[in-house]
Design a protein around this motif. Structure first.
Motif, mmCIF file in Angstrom:
data_model
loop_
_atom_site.group_PDB
_atom_site.id
_atom_site.type_symbol
_atom_site.label_atom_id
_atom_site.label_comp_id
_atom_site.label_asym_id
_atom_site.label_seq_id
_atom_site.Cartn_x
_atom_site.Cartn_y
_atom_site.Cartn_z
ATOM 1 N N LEU A 1 -37.063 -41.755 26.928
ATOM 2 C CA LEU A 1 -36.038 -42.048 25.930
ATOM 3 C C LEU A 1 -34.728 -41.421 26.394
ATOM 4 O O LEU A 1 -34.718 -40.312 26.925
ATOM 5 N N ALA A 2 -33.622 -42.130 26.179
ATOM 6 C CA ALA A 2 -32.339 -41.679 26.719
ATOM 7 C C ALA A 2 -31.963 -40.298 26.218
ATOM 8 O O ALA A 2 -31.300 -39.536 26.911
ATOM 9 N N ASP A 3 -32.410 -39.921 25.009
ATOM 10 C CA ASP A 3 -31.983 -38.619 24.493
ATOM 11 C C ASP A 3 -32.995 -37.503 24.767
ATOM 12 O O ASP A 3 -32.799 -36.378 24.322
ATOM 13 N N ALA A 4 -34.065 -37.785 25.517
ATOM 14 C CA ALA A 4 -35.030 -36.720 25.856
ATOM 15 C C ALA A 4 -34.524 -35.979 27.088
ATOM 16 O O ALA A 4 -33.974 -36.593 27.998
ATOM 17 N N ASN A 5 -34.705 -34.668 27.118
ATOM 18 C CA ASN A 5 -34.256 -33.900 28.279
ATOM 19 C C ASN A 5 -35.127 -34.174 29.501
ATOM 20 O O ASN A 5 -34.657 -34.363 30.607
#
Ligand code: ADP
Ligand code: MG
Length: 493
Positions: free
Chosen positions: A470-474
């Motif tokens: 996911l784009a917002d996962a580190n």
């Protein structure tokens, strides 16, 4: 600078009925072809469940993919040279060793074995260089018009131990090809590069075995107490067994190696009265995998032996974050690759990498990170995912350890911002149909290198893997449940 965006290889969203139908087929395909993992919550050796996967392959610029593939042999050679440069390793790691017990223990084994005399000069490197596209272009728009919507790829890290996905990489291409065919889009498969990672990595083990040259000897895979990522490991065994029925493979934990192996007077590692030819580590890269002195003793015994190790301990040290940072320092690459264009090509793939040692540049790095933590990733000397710090946690950690020696065990790295791609992630127990979400990918290129300090027997690029999160996962570890299996869909931009 807004983050760049690619479109999916098929317009999204898919029609609901089609989507539900193809996911059901794909899940069964996954289970029946080893796109799987063991369930961490309800562990049993009697079942595997699907590994998370992205339904459709993710766009990746063809020129950048080809550049990464072409550079792999150079990176293999670089790692090989670094691993064999005692002074460089010692100098680079000295501050981190004072404060990082794990790296210090690895280092101690290396020093001990060197003092005794190396029994096996040949190492087997099965490396994976992980990269991301950088979409925030530092150049002016004019200069970089040809680069949009990405600038170029940057290296995240090089793995020198337990580089996984030799099976899951290629099989991700196969499952997504099946899905494309089921959706009537089989003509798109031509844009998915072939991937022979499993076969290429196994060739490395077979070649090392033959180089060892003792008939009846065996191969030893060093494994965790519980292997969740079992498909990826077993398929190596199946492949070798099919190609070379004469090579028997044992799977042992470090504890079992302590209990069941011995060195004979020729320094051969003996297991069940058989000589071990090749040791392939799928464990041994993090402190939790050495719960007692026994595991460390086992590691030392293997290292002392004549077995060809993947990796030898100096290769593992060469794969530390501190070494990656040191290679980005002015002049370091030239020392290994010469002053020519090759060093420049490697330098181009580095993003900003900074030491946090107690000197002027270390101080500047601390200031920089405190001023704009979102721009960076803070990394300790660890492998295996889940250890890095991001954003506010960087500030907190740096404020806490600013005046302590501990900070020398960390490096600071500029955060890469890859282009977003919309897609569906299919997860075990996840919603069906899943929503369309923004994803980002990390490409890994596999390399095999076999050689001693003075002679390289083989040096090849052998395949790739793509992980998407996911784009917002580190972070996007698949085994950790964050990332998903994927494969590249090459774009001619
Ligand atoms: P590990 O050895 O634990 O795998 P990595 O350096 O590969 O450590 O970092 C783990 C993950 O964190 C990567 O797979 C990636 O998703 C993310 N990451 C690491 N470095 C960066 C970076 N410079 N920019 C953006 N993401 C990063
Ligand atoms: Mg990594």
């Amino acid at each position: 600078m807004s983050q760049a965006r690619f479109t999916s290889c098929i317009p999204l969203p898919l029609e609901q009925k089609t989507l539900v139908g193809v996911i059901e087929k794909a899940k069964d395909w996954a289970l029946m072809h080893g796109v799987g993992m063991r369930d961490k919550k309800n562990f049993t050796k009697d079942a595997i469940q699907i590994a998370p996967f992205v339904l459709l392959p993710s766009p990746f610029p063809r020129t950048e993919f080809n550049k990464a593939v072409e550079l792999q042999q150079v990176l293999n050679k670089l790692m090989h040279k670094v691993a064999h440069d005692d002074d460089f390793l010692e100098h680079t790691l000295q501050n981190a060793l004072q404060v990082d017990e794990f790296t210090a223990k690895l280092f101690e084994i290396w020093v001990k074995v060197r003092k005794e005399g190396i029994a096996q000069p040949v190492s087997l490197g099965m490396l994976r260089s992980d990269i991301m596209l950088e979409s925030r272009c530092p150049h002016t728009e004019n200069q970089c018009a040809k680069h949009t919507p990405y600038c170029s790829w940057k290296q995240v890290e090089i793995n020198s131990i337990a580089s996984g996905f030799g099976h899951l990489g290629p099989v991700s291409r196969e499952i997504q090809s099946y899905i494309l065919r089921q959706l009537g889009c089989g003509h798109l498969i031509k844009n998915m590069p072939e991937n022979k990672a499993l076969s290429g990595l196994c060739s490395g083990i077979i070649e090392a075995y033959d180089l060892f040259g003792v008939p009846g000897s065996v191969a030893l895979f060093v494994v965790e107490e519980v292997s969740y990522n079992i498909c990826d490991q077993r398929f190596h065994e199946f492949e070798i067994s099919e190609r070379r029925p004469d090579i028997i493979i044992y799977r042992k934990t470090l504890n079992e190696i302590f209990e069941e192996t011995a060195l004979n007077d020729k320094k051969q590692l003996m297991l069940d009265d058989k000589v071990v030819a090749v040791v392939y580590y799928r464990s041994g890269y993090e402190p939790a995998q050495y719960p007692s002195q026994k595991e460390w003793d086992a590691r030392l015994r293997v290292e002392r032996s004549t077995a060809i190790k993947c990796p030898s301990i100096h290769y593992q040290l060469a794969g530390t974050k501190k070494v990656q940072q040191a290679l980005a320092a002015p002049g370091a690459l030239e020392q290994f690759l010469g002053a020519g264009a090759i060093s420049g090509r490697v330098r181009d793939i580095f993003t900003g990498l900074y030491s946090l040692d107690f000197d002027d540049s270390g101080e500047r790095a601390v200031e920089m990170a405190l001023a704009d933590a979102e721009r960076f990733v803070l990394k300790p000397q660890r492998e295996g995912g889940g250890n890095n710090l991001y954003g506010a946690d960087i500030r907190e950690a740096l404020l806490k350890m600013r005046h302590s020696r501990e900070r020398a065990a960390y490096i600071l790295m500029e955060r890469i911002s890859p282009p977003l791609v919309p897609g569906y992630v299919v997860r075990p127990g996840g919603a069906v149909p899943p929503p369309v979400t923004d994803l980002v990918s990390e490409l890994g290129i596999f390399g095999v290198i076999i050689g001693s300090k003075d002679k390289i027997y083989s040096n090849r690029q052998v395949g790739h893997m793509l992980r998407t999160k996911l784009a917002d996962a580190n972070e996007g570890g698949v085994a950790a449940g964050l990332g998903a299996l994927d494969s590249p869909y090459l774009l001619d931009l």
